[in-house]
Design a protein around this motif. Structure first.
Motif, mmCIF file in Angstrom:
data_model
loop_
_atom_site.group_PDB
_atom_site.id
_atom_site.type_symbol
_atom_site.label_atom_id
_atom_site.label_comp_id
_atom_site.label_asym_id
_atom_site.label_seq_id
_atom_site.Cartn_x
_atom_site.Cartn_y
_atom_site.Cartn_z
ATOM 1 N N GLY A 1 0.792 -1.221 0.000
ATOM 2 C CA GLY A 1 0.000 0.000 0.000
ATOM 3 C C GLY A 1 0.823 1.269 0.000
ATOM 4 O O GLY A 1 0.291 2.344 0.241
ATOM 5 N N VAL A 2 2.126 1.179 -0.282
ATOM 6 C CA VAL A 2 2.992 2.363 -0.306
ATOM 7 C C VAL A 2 3.809 2.351 -1.590
ATOM 8 O O VAL A 2 4.374 1.330 -1.971
ATOM 9 C CB VAL A 2 3.944 2.398 0.909
ATOM 10 N N ILE A 3 3.842 3.510 -2.249
ATOM 11 C CA ILE A 3 4.712 3.690 -3.411
ATOM 12 C C ILE A 3 5.597 4.898 -3.144
ATOM 13 O O ILE A 3 5.283 5.732 -2.292
ATOM 14 C CB ILE A 3 3.906 3.891 -4.717
ATOM 15 N N PHE A 4 6.716 4.977 -3.836
ATOM 16 C CA PHE A 4 7.628 6.102 -3.683
ATOM 17 C C PHE A 4 7.690 6.886 -4.985
ATOM 18 O O PHE A 4 7.788 6.309 -6.060
ATOM 19 C CB PHE A 4 9.039 5.604 -3.331
ATOM 20 N N ARG A 5 7.626 8.213 -4.854
ATOM 21 C CA ARG A 5 7.792 9.122 -5.985
ATOM 22 C C ARG A 5 8.802 10.183 -5.574
ATOM 23 O O ARG A 5 8.538 10.945 -4.640
ATOM 24 C CB ARG A 5 6.471 9.785 -6.377
ATOM 25 N N ASN A 6 9.940 10.211 -6.255
ATOM 26 C CA ASN A 6 11.008 11.165 -5.932
ATOM 27 C C ASN A 6 11.393 11.125 -4.458
ATOM 28 O O ASN A 6 11.594 12.151 -3.822
ATOM 29 C CB ASN A 6 10.615 12.585 -6.337
ATOM 30 N N GLY A 7 11.451 9.927 -3.896
ATOM 31 C CA GLY A 7 11.870 9.757 -2.510
ATOM 32 C C GLY A 7 10.794 9.979 -1.467
ATOM 33 O O GLY A 7 11.042 9.844 -0.280
ATOM 34 N N VAL A 8 9.590 10.324 -1.891
ATOM 35 C CA VAL A 8 8.486 10.595 -0.956
ATOM 36 C C VAL A 8 7.542 9.394 -0.960
ATOM 37 O O VAL A 8 7.086 8.969 -2.015
ATOM 38 C CB VAL A 8 7.714 11.868 -1.355
ATOM 39 N N PRO A 9 7.252 8.839 0.244
ATOM 40 C CA PRO A 9 6.307 7.713 0.296
ATOM 41 C C PRO A 9 4.860 8.202 0.178
ATOM 42 O O PRO A 9 4.490 9.215 0.764
ATOM 43 C CB PRO A 9 6.556 7.100 1.676
ATOM 44 N N TYR A 10 4.062 7.474 -0.593
ATOM 45 C CA TYR A 10 2.648 7.799 -0.767
ATOM 46 C C TYR A 10 1.823 6.558 -0.455
ATOM 47 O O TYR A 10 2.174 5.455 -0.853
ATOM 48 C CB TYR A 10 2.351 8.229 -2.205
ATOM 49 N N SER A 11 0.719 6.772 0.250
ATOM 50 C CA SER A 11 -0.199 5.683 0.563
ATOM 51 C C SER A 11 -1.155 5.482 -0.597
ATOM 52 O O SER A 11 -1.770 6.434 -1.073
ATOM 53 C CB SER A 11 -0.991 5.992 1.829
ATOM 54 N N THR A 12 -1.282 4.246 -1.044
ATOM 55 C CA THR A 12 -2.257 3.950 -2.090
ATOM 56 C C THR A 12 -3.578 3.489 -1.483
ATOM 57 O O THR A 12 -4.528 3.218 -2.204
ATOM 58 C CB THR A 12 -1.727 2.850 -3.038
ATOM 59 N N ARG A 13 -3.619 3.405 -0.181
ATOM 60 C CA ARG A 13 -4.836 2.942 0.509
ATOM 61 C C ARG A 13 -5.799 4.064 0.811
ATOM 62 O O ARG A 13 -6.970 3.843 1.026
ATOM 63 C CB ARG A 13 -4.462 2.220 1.805
ATOM 64 N N SER A 14 -5.311 5.284 0.925
ATOM 65 C CA SER A 14 -6.198 6.414 1.210
ATOM 66 C C SER A 14 -6.065 7.405 0.059
ATOM 67 O O SER A 14 -5.227 8.285 0.076
ATOM 68 C CB SER A 14 -5.842 7.072 2.541
ATOM 69 N N MET A 15 -6.879 7.217 -0.938
ATOM 70 C CA MET A 15 -6.808 8.042 -2.138
ATOM 71 C C MET A 15 -7.443 9.402 -1.882
ATOM 72 O O MET A 15 -8.546 9.498 -1.360
ATOM 73 C CB MET A 15 -7.524 7.347 -3.292
ATOM 74 N N GLY A 16 -6.737 10.464 -2.248
ATOM 75 C CA GLY A 16 -7.266 11.813 -2.147
ATOM 76 C C GLY A 16 -7.861 12.242 -3.476
ATOM 77 O O GLY A 16 -7.993 11.452 -4.398
#
Length: 77
Positions: A52-67
């Motif tokens: 449930g976590v992906i990284f973009r340019n070193g920043v972790p993003y949750s794929t479980r809580s979509m904004g």
């Protein structure tokens, strides 16, 4: 056919000093120092391992809580 009996012992990676509110052994995921020993950066170690976590340019993003704009930045503890 002969009967086959399978015995499996679950490896408990829980830390005895766990601060998990559900108690030791109830974390969603446990990644130990051994798991991180072959990576140059923390991002390299965690990318693809955290559910449930992906990284973009070193920043972790949750794929479980979509904004509204898709994935939401998150903190890792």
């Amino acid at each position: 056919m002969e009967e086959v009996q399978v015995n499996r012992v679950r490896a408990n990676k829980a830390d005895k000093n766990s601060r998990n509110l559900n108690g030791p052994g109830h974390a969603d995921q446990v990644i130990s120092a051994e798991d991180l020993s072959t990576c140059t950066t923390l991002e390299q170690c965690l990318a693809g391992r955290l559910v449930g976590v992906i990284f973009r340019n070193g920043v972790p993003y949750s794929t479980r809580s979509m904004g509204m704009n898709g994935v939401v930045p998150c903190r890792l503890f």
